[in-house]
Design a protein around this motif. Structure first.
Motif, short mmCIF file in Angstrom:
data_model
loop_
_atom_site.label_atom_id
_atom_site.label_comp_id
_atom_site.label_asym_id
_atom_site.label_seq_id
_atom_site.Cartn_x
_atom_site.Cartn_y
_atom_site.Cartn_z
N ARG A 1 41.65 48.58 59.61
CA ARG A 1 40.50 47.83 59.13
C ARG A 1 40.94 46.98 57.94
N VAL A 2 40.51 45.74 57.92
CA VAL A 2 40.80 44.83 56.82
C VAL A 2 39.47 44.46 56.16
N GLU A 3 39.39 44.63 54.86
CA GLU A 3 38.15 44.29 54.15
C GLU A 3 38.46 43.38 52.97
N GLN A 4 37.73 42.28 52.90
CA GLN A 4 37.82 41.34 51.78
C GLN A 4 36.56 41.47 50.94
N THR A 5 36.73 41.80 49.66
CA THR A 5 35.60 42.02 48.76
C THR A 5 35.56 40.93 47.70
N ASN A 6 34.40 40.30 47.55
CA ASN A 6 34.15 39.33 46.49
C ASN A 6 32.99 39.86 45.65
N GLN A 7 33.27 40.11 44.38
CA GLN A 7 32.27 40.71 43.50
C GLN A 7 32.17 39.90 42.21
N ASP A 8 30.93 39.60 41.80
CA ASP A 8 30.69 38.86 40.56
C ASP A 8 29.58 39.53 39.78
N THR A 9 29.80 39.67 38.46
CA THR A 9 28.75 40.14 37.57
C THR A 9 28.52 39.09 36.49
N PHE A 10 27.27 39.00 36.04
CA PHE A 10 26.91 38.01 35.02
C PHE A 10 25.92 38.64 34.06
N LEU A 11 26.30 38.70 32.79
CA LEU A 11 25.43 39.21 31.74
C LEU A 11 24.85 38.00 31.02
N ALA A 12 23.60 37.63 31.39
CA ALA A 12 23.03 36.36 30.93
C ALA A 12 22.83 36.33 29.42
N THR A 13 22.52 37.47 28.83
CA THR A 13 22.22 37.50 27.40
C THR A 13 23.42 37.03 26.58
N THR A 14 24.63 37.44 26.97
CA THR A 14 25.84 37.08 26.22
C THR A 14 26.71 36.08 26.98
N ASN A 15 26.24 35.64 28.17
CA ASN A 15 26.97 34.68 28.99
C ASN A 15 28.34 35.21 29.41
N GLU A 16 28.43 36.53 29.61
CA GLU A 16 29.69 37.15 30.05
C GLU A 16 29.72 37.22 31.57
N THR A 17 30.86 36.84 32.14
CA THR A 17 31.05 36.92 33.58
C THR A 17 32.28 37.77 33.89
N ASN A 18 32.25 38.37 35.07
CA ASN A 18 33.37 39.19 35.50
C ASN A 18 33.44 39.10 37.02
N GLY A 19 34.54 38.59 37.53
CA GLY A 19 34.70 38.45 38.97
C GLY A 19 35.89 39.22 39.48
N GLN A 20 35.73 39.81 40.64
CA GLN A 20 36.83 40.54 41.29
C GLN A 20 36.89 40.14 42.76
N ASP A 21 38.06 39.70 43.20
CA ASP A 21 38.32 39.38 44.60
C ASP A 21 39.53 40.18 45.05
N TYR A 22 39.37 41.01 46.06
CA TYR A 22 40.51 41.79 46.51
C TYR A 22 40.38 42.08 48.01
N ALA A 23 41.54 42.12 48.64
CA ALA A 23 41.62 42.45 50.06
C ALA A 23 42.38 43.76 50.22
N ASN A 24 41.93 44.59 51.14
CA ASN A 24 42.55 45.91 51.32
C ASN A 24 42.70 46.22 52.80
N LEU A 25 43.75 46.98 53.09
CA LEU A 25 43.97 47.49 54.44
C LEU A 25 43.57 48.97 54.47
N PHE A 26 42.86 49.36 55.52
CA PHE A 26 42.40 50.74 55.66
C PHE A 26 42.85 51.26 57.03
N PRO A 27 44.07 51.81 57.10
CA PRO A 27 44.54 52.36 58.37
C PRO A 27 43.93 53.73 58.66
N SER A 28 43.94 54.11 59.90
CA SER A 28 43.51 55.46 60.30
C SER A 28 44.26 55.87 61.55
N ILE A 29 44.51 57.15 61.66
CA ILE A 29 45.12 57.70 62.87
C ILE A 29 44.58 59.10 63.08
#
Length: 793
Positions: free
Chosen positions: A506-534
């Motif tokens: 399984r291949v999963e691409q995650t795009n995550q963004d947070t925004f703290l409007a009061t202080t105008n702080e942003t934090n973004g995370q983009d990562y792709a992961n492989l999830f094998p199983s047997i």
């Protein structure tokens, strides 16, 4: 008699499995009513129209709740046969037609005890078989002909338990994910107990998955139970009505309905209730540097009035294509009148001040969920399928709170605060799954999933200053969280008579963004992961099997893990989120052996889990204020054994036991503090179900959870018992139900944190809950308790 029984069984198969071409002649309507020797209507009796010459089935139907039936036939030379299991059948040859209608009037069937005994003995028995990454419980006629519900079927599955309140656990752990035909469903949602509208005769099999393959979400759960519904379902109406009351206040009324026809399957639920959820709390914060202590003791309440509506339909375009559309709307109205007493102590343990903090909170929580699913079955193989599903949910919270501190003695702690919360969350899941068997042994599965999560939380705190409420900018924020996850998977499997293997990625691409409007702080995370199983399995015999599996899992931080808002309900014990939190990853290995020994089923397993970026709650202490915040702290290795057994030494007694022991090794550092330590923990559960005279059933469950180490302290052990009693009345169509949770009020959560500069002690207890209910099932519906479950953070 054996011949008649066999012939009757074959005729029933013909009714549901074949469509015979009809002769081109005038349509005739056939009506009537079927009753037993006492004059009571017989529901689901079989009405068969057969060709008088070939004796083949031409048409068929079943009676509805009042015993009546109506059908049309365009043949000219036919006979009518009416039958029901346990009764002697009746045959009408060459009936007289009047005005295009045949009225058979009231048809009385007499009981046939000998036939009933033969059907029970020779009927197909429910049994378990082992498939690579799952165990499959095939529903036989010993369950499907009894009018049992889906919950009764689950209770017969090895390692699965349903307690007397309808809560489902797998190998002793709750939090199991319930799927319908391999997909999340409104029917299986925790927002309403609609599984009771699924009857045993609708279920083909139940699949139990304890270590999910790459086909399923990489997000971890305690396991998956997949209920597979038959393509051909018996027609009719079923449902239940339930009235419940309890202490602390817990009163509800619920109605569940399910109507099945040739083209449509309609299901619905209406519910209303009120409940009171008290929580007794004790907190002690000790500053070892200044030798001061803050004690707090009080009761927090969450009182709710809730409404719940579920409505859905399955529409059969034809035998190979079905569309499902359903929705669930719920509304909760909360009231939280809480009161906490505070005491400040000096180094000598003498009180320097006392004050009381009261809370008045009101909130409305609308919830909406919908499901749209299309399924295509290919004719050449039942397992050759294409499924598209879309699932959406919305949750909102509009909350306001007033806090008032009143000084009792000593230092002046008078204060007033207000908080306001405007929370909205939307989650949308789109999924496509394709399964293609190339032969009886080889199979390919592939698919895609896209999940969108959009959250916004507007949180505001105001303090009373000089007669006016002024916004506290340090505690006020607007936080936005968006997360999109795209997943693609493929699995291939080989399954022979004795041995099989299944591998996937399984291949999963995650795009995550947070925004703290009061202080105008942003934090973004983009990562792709492989999830094998047997996964692999070896079948020594029909009764003994060995399964082994590996899968990689992920835990993505939720909105409440990331949002840095402050919870000031107790302003000396604050919960805070961490927008910099990273996801956890776990490599999960498991070997399980399964034994079916007569009336006993045994499961013994060994497992190992290696987790990186472990998320732990860490306390930061300042001015007697304990702030708890999640942090990523190192790695964890856990190795354990698990044992589960279900045994029925007699028809009136069933025992179910679970035991889990694990040893863990923690390795991590946070802010120059080393958190390396070893520990172990274990838990056990023993349930006894007894069928008593006069249609009474009793259930007792004993639970023990050992204490264990945490990164900063220890959690205490717990020992508690639950009790339930059921009484079947009105020939099993109605049930009186009594349940007692935490019978001896011994379920106490205690957490002790001991550090060089501070100590923190927390104690939490909900106490004993008693509930009494009356439920009535009509049609083939199961009389069951309705419980409108709320969302828990």
């Amino acid at each position: 008699m054996h011949s008649n029984s066999t012939k009757n069984f074959l005729l029933l198969l013909l009714i549901f499995g074949f469509t015979v071409a009809k002769a081109q002649t005038e349509t005739v309507q056939i009506i009537g009513k079927v009753v037993d020797s006492n004059g009571l209507p017989i529901e689901f009796a079989t009405v068969l129209i057969g060709d008088s010459e070939t004796k083949k089935a031409l048409e068929g139907t079943t009676t509805i709740e009042d015993g009546s039936f109506s059908m049309e036939i365009d043949a000219s030379n036919f006979y009518i046969e009416i039958s029901f299991i346990g009764f002697e059948k009746k045959t009408f040859g060459s009936p007289v037609t009047k005005g295009g209608q045949i009225d058979l009037g009231t048809v009385t069937l007499s009981e046939d005890t000998e036939q009933l005994e033969e059907v029970i003995v020779q009927g197909e028995i429910s049994r378990t078989e082992f498939k690579l990454d799952k165990r499959v419980f095939n529903v036989g006629k010993d369950l499907s002909t009894t009018g049992a519900s889906a919950l009764d079927v689950l209770n017969n599955v090895p390692s699965v338990n349903v307690n007397i309140e309808g809560q489902i656990s797998l190998r002793g752990s709750q939090g199991v994910q319930i799927l319908i035909n391999g997909k999340p469903s409104v029917i299986a949602s925790e927002e309403g107990n609609t599984l009771g509208t699924i009857t045993a005769d609708m279920i083909d099999r139940v699949e139990v998955i304890t270590n999910p393959s790459a086909k399923y979400d990489a997000e971890g759960t305690s396991g998956i139970i997949n209920i597979v519904i038959k393509k051909e379902q018996r027609k009719g109406l079923n449902g239940s009505v339930s009235v419940n009351t309890g202490a602390p206040d817990a009163h509800s009324l619920g109605v569940s309905l399910n109507r099945r026809g040739e083209k449509f399957n309609l299901f619905s639920q209406l519910g209303f209730g009120i409940r009171e959820l008290p929580n007794d709390l004790v907190n002690r914060n000790v500053d070892l540097v200044n030798n001061t202590t803050i004690l707090s003791r009080g009761t927090e309440y969450r009182n709710e009035t809730y409404y719940n509506v579920v409505l859905g339909t399955d529409y059969y375009l034809n035998d190979s294509n079905v569309i499902t559309l359903s929705g669930n709307f719920a509304m909760e109205i909360e009231d939280q009148p809480s009161q906490t007493a505070f005491t400040a102590l000096d180094a000598s343990g003498i009180s320097t001040s006392e004050w009381e903090r009261t809370e008045v909170t009101e909130a409305t929580n609308p919830k909406l969920q919908f499901e749209l699913q299309y399924k295509k079955d290919f004719d050449e193989n039942d397992e050759h399928t294409l499924i598209f599903s879309s699932l959406g949910s919305f949750f909102g919270k509009d909350q306001s709170s007033d806090f008032n501190n009143t000084t009792i003695s000593g230092d002046n702690n008078d204060a007033q605060q207000k908080t306001r919360t405007d929370f909205k969350e939307g989650i949308f899941t789109f999924k496509l799954d394709y399964t293609r068997p190339f032969s009886e042994k080889w199979k390919l599965e592939s698919g895609a999933q896209f999940v969108l999560n959009d959250v916004a939380n507007d949180y505001e705190v105001s303090n009373l200053q000089n007669g006016d409420f002024i916004i506290d900018n340090g505690l006020t924020n607007v936080f936005e969280f968006n997360q999109n996850v795209l997943g693609l998977y493929g699995t291939g499997s080989y399954e022979g008579t004795k041995w099989g293997v299944k591998a996937g990625l399984r291949v999963e691409q995650t795009n995550q963004d947070t925004f703290l409007a009061t202080t105008n702080e942003t934090n973004g995370q983009d990562y792709a992961n492989l999830f094998p199983s047997i996964h692999s399995s070896y079948k020594f015999s029909d009764k003994i099997s060995l399964q082994a599996g590996y899968s990689k899992r992920i835990y993505r931080p939720r909105m409440w893990d990331l949002n840095p808002f402050f919870n000031i309900r107790n302003n000396f014990s604050i919960r805070q989120g961490n927008p910099d939190l990273q996801p956890e990853f776990t490599d999960s290995y498991e070997v399980t052996s399964i034994y079916i020994l007569g009336r006993a089923s045994l499961n013994f397993g060994v497992y190992h889990r290696y987790t990186t970026e472990v998320i732990e709650r860490v306390s930061v202490f300042e001015n007697n204020v304990n702030t708890v915040r999640p942090e990523n702290i190192g790695e964890n290795n856990t190795t354990g054994i698990e044992f589960n057994a279900k045994y029925s030494p007699a028809k009136w007694l069933t025992l179910n036991g679970d035991f889990n022991y694990s040893q863990f090794n923690r390795d991590g550092t946070f802010e120059n503090t080393v958190f390396d330590f070893n520990g172990n923990q274990w838990s056990s559960k023993l349930m006894a179900k007894l069928k008593l005279p006069a249609d009474f059933e009793m259930e007792t469950t004993g639970n023990y959870q050992s204490g264990f180490k945490t990164v900063q302290g220890t959690m205490s052990d717990q020992l508690f018992m639950d009790l339930g009693v059921r009484k079947n009345i009105l020939k099993g169509k109605a049930v009186l139900n009594l349940s007692v949770r935490d019978l001896f009020a011994s379920r106490v959560n205690e957490n002790q944190i001991a550090q060089a500069n501070f100590e923190v002690y927390n104690r939490r207890q909900r106490g004993t809950f008693v509930a009494f209910g009356f439920s009535y099932g009509f049609g083939k519906g199961e009389a069951m308790q309705y419980s409108g479950q709320r969302r828990r953070f």
